[in-house]
Design a protein around this motif. Structure first.
Motif, PDB file in Angstrom:
ATOM      1  N   ALA A  95       7.318 -25.819 -80.287  1.00  0.00           N
ATOM      2  CA  ALA A  95       6.797 -24.637 -79.598  1.00  0.00           C
ATOM      3  C   ALA A  95       7.798 -24.063 -78.609  1.00  0.00           C
ATOM      4  O   ALA A  95       8.017 -22.850 -78.566  1.00  0.00           O
ATOM      5  CB  ALA A  95       5.498 -25.001 -78.872  1.00  0.00           C
ATOM      6  N   ALA A  96       8.429 -24.935 -77.817  1.00  0.00           N
ATOM      7  CA  ALA A  96       9.312 -24.459 -76.749  1.00  0.00           C
ATOM      8  C   ALA A  96      10.696 -24.069 -77.237  1.00  0.00           C
ATOM      9  O   ALA A  96      11.256 -23.065 -76.792  1.00  0.00           O
ATOM     10  CB  ALA A  96       9.428 -25.537 -75.666  1.00  0.00           C
ATOM     11  N   GLN A  97      11.245 -24.867 -78.147  1.00  0.00           N
ATOM     12  CA  GLN A  97      12.650 -24.705 -78.494  1.00  0.00           C
ATOM     13  C   GLN A  97      12.914 -24.055 -79.838  1.00  0.00           C
ATOM     14  O   GLN A  97      14.044 -23.635 -80.099  1.00  0.00           O
ATOM     15  CB  GLN A  97      13.346 -26.071 -78.413  1.00  0.00           C
ATOM     16  N   ALA A  98      11.915 -23.954 -80.674  1.00  0.00           N
ATOM     17  CA  ALA A  98      12.083 -23.295 -81.980  1.00  0.00           C
ATOM     18  C   ALA A  98      11.296 -21.979 -81.996  1.00  0.00           C
ATOM     19  O   ALA A  98      11.875 -20.898 -81.978  1.00  0.00           O
ATOM     20  CB  ALA A  98      11.625 -24.220 -83.098  1.00  0.00           C
ATOM     21  N   PHE A  99       9.970 -22.091 -81.989  1.00  0.00           N
ATOM     22  CA  PHE A  99       9.141 -20.880 -81.994  1.00  0.00           C
ATOM     23  C   PHE A  99       9.432 -20.009 -80.775  1.00  0.00           C
ATOM     24  O   PHE A  99       9.598 -18.784 -80.874  1.00  0.00           O
ATOM     25  CB  PHE A  99       7.660 -21.262 -82.017  1.00  0.00           C
ATOM     26  N   GLY A 100       9.493 -20.622 -79.602  1.00  0.00           N
ATOM     27  CA  GLY A 100       9.720 -19.870 -78.366  1.00  0.00           C
ATOM     28  C   GLY A 100      11.043 -19.144 -78.353  1.00  0.00           C
ATOM     29  O   GLY A 100      11.139 -17.995 -77.896  1.00  0.00           O
ATOM     30  N   ALA A 101      12.094 -19.793 -78.852  1.00  0.00           N
ATOM     31  CA  ALA A 101      13.412 -19.154 -78.894  1.00  0.00           C
ATOM     32  C   ALA A 101      13.390 -17.921 -79.781  1.00  0.00           C
ATOM     33  O   ALA A 101      13.958 -16.870 -79.440  1.00  0.00           O
ATOM     34  CB  ALA A 101      14.447 -20.159 -79.398  1.00  0.00           C
ATOM     35  N   GLY A 102      12.710 -18.020 -80.915  1.00  0.00           N
ATOM     36  CA  GLY A 102      12.598 -16.872 -81.807  1.00  0.00           C
ATOM     37  C   GLY A 102      11.796 -15.740 -81.185  1.00  0.00           C
ATOM     38  O   GLY A 102      12.130 -14.565 -81.342  1.00  0.00           O
ATOM     39  N   ALA A 103      10.732 -16.100 -80.453  1.00  0.00           N
ATOM     40  CA  ALA A 103       9.899 -15.086 -79.803  1.00  0.00           C
ATOM     41  C   ALA A 103      10.702 -14.302 -78.771  1.00  0.00           C
ATOM     42  O   ALA A 103      10.587 -13.070 -78.670  1.00  0.00           O
ATOM     43  CB  ALA A 103       8.694 -15.751 -79.135  1.00  0.00           C
ATOM     44  N   VAL A 104      11.551 -14.982 -78.016  1.00  0.00           N
ATOM     45  CA  VAL A 104      12.387 -14.308 -77.015  1.00  0.00           C
ATOM     46  C   VAL A 104      13.376 -13.372 -77.702  1.00  0.00           C
ATOM     47  O   VAL A 104      13.568 -12.219 -77.279  1.00  0.00           O
ATOM     48  CB  VAL A 104      13.151 -15.343 -76.159  1.00  0.00           C
TER      49      VAL A 104
END
Length: 322
Positions: A95-104
């Motif tokens: 959530a923090a380092q894969a999905f979240g990075a893409g969302a940013v």
């Protein structure tokens, strides 16, 4: 006093260890800074990093794209520093380092930001046995897919006054007569100063990094795990037994320790210790390093004693001998 410009930089994770240094580096350059964090009330100390009104904090959670999009609205540049070492509930590596990075990255692109600096880590690899390393690699992939001109920074172990590296071992040496040399202490690190990582981030915001390029950031010295512990003991003026601990035994202990509120060791960290954490020869040859950016990295020997003195028996009053 530095004149404040009208250029806005949104920094995700700006209240963290590297984040506080990055915010200061950007403030010195006159940028307006929007610190995007889950708890803005815990980022208020950053307001003094710049002039009045230069640094502000807003709420954002990488698991919720709407909050990410609101945080980057009107930003000229975006920096993503969000990273975790331990998974807890919904705050997972994925959530923090894969999905979240893409969302940013997607939000930055949609907002029309001119630059995106994504901070990952040396060792990011989708083929790794470490869930942490896999999520870091997936995050990089998602960032470059959404924002191809982004600059990706991969630091080695980062040190500084608030670090969880030298400080952790110094704290262990205060209470334990024995320090474990996991895997025999042969794993190599290239500790990099947080202030130098912050300067590299600022260089990316300035537009001085090559677009779509991955940089590897390390300090001037490569240290084995054994050398790290010996250095900490020398600086803190303590004598402790260094006990070699095979990876298998360390893994078993980590399975129990991981359930502590603040785990001293996790199975994932033991896995990471099986590989060296240093700048690759390829990155050095291609000048994708601090030196290649034009930053002379500070050594641990020059910086660490200035904050590890508090772990000496008599603190700053401890007599220092050659």
């Amino acid at each position: 006093m530095v004149a404040v410009s009208d250029r806005l930089v949104t920094v995700f994770g700006g209240s963290g260890f590297i984040g506080r240094h990055a915010v200061r580096a950007l403030a010195r350059r006159g940028y307006r800074i929007r610190v995007a964090v889950r708890r803005p009330d815990l980022a208020q100390y950053l307001m003094t990093a710049g002039a009045v009104g230069q640094v502000t904090a807003v709420q954002a959670n990488l698991r919720y794209p709407d909050s990410v999009e609101a945080a980057v609205e009107g930003a000229d540049a975006v920096v993503n520093l969000v990273g975790i070492m331990h998974q807890r509930g919904r705050n997972s590596f994925e959530a923090a380092q894969a999905f979240g990075a893409g969302a940013v990255a997607r939000a930055a692109k949609a907002a029309g930001a001119a630059a995106l600096v994504h901070v990952s880590a040396i060792g990011a690899d989708k083929a790794s046995a470490s869930a942490y390393a896999v999520s870091k690699a997936k995050g990089e992939e998602a960032v470059l897919a959404a924002f191809p001109q982004a600059a990706v920074l991969r630091p080695s172990v980062v040190f500084g006054p608030e670090d969880d590296f030298f400080n952790r071992f110094a704290a262990m040496a205060q209470i334990s007569p024995v320090l474990p040399l996991i895997g025999g202490g042969e794993t190599k690190f290239q500790p990099v100063f947080a202030g130098d990582v912050a300067e590299a981030i600022a260089a990316g915001v300035d537009g001085r990094l090559a677009p779509g390029t991955t940089y590897e950031l390390g300090g001037p010295d490569v240290m084995s795990f054994r050398e790290v512990l010996e250095f900490v003991l020398k600086v803190t003026q303590r004598s402790r037994i260094l006990l070699p601990l095979p990876f298998g035994v360390a893994g078993l202990l980590a399975r129990v320790a991981q359930y502590a509120p603040k785990p001293p060791l996790t199975p994932g960290q033991v896995t990471l210790l099986r590989s060296d954490n240093v700048v690759s020869a390829k990155a050095a040859a291609e000048k994708r390093t601090l030196e290649g950016i034009g930053i002379a990295p500070a050594s641990a020997a020059a910086e660490v004693p200035a904050y590890l003195w508090r772990f000496r028996k008599a603190g700053q009053f401890e007599k220092i001998t050659a």
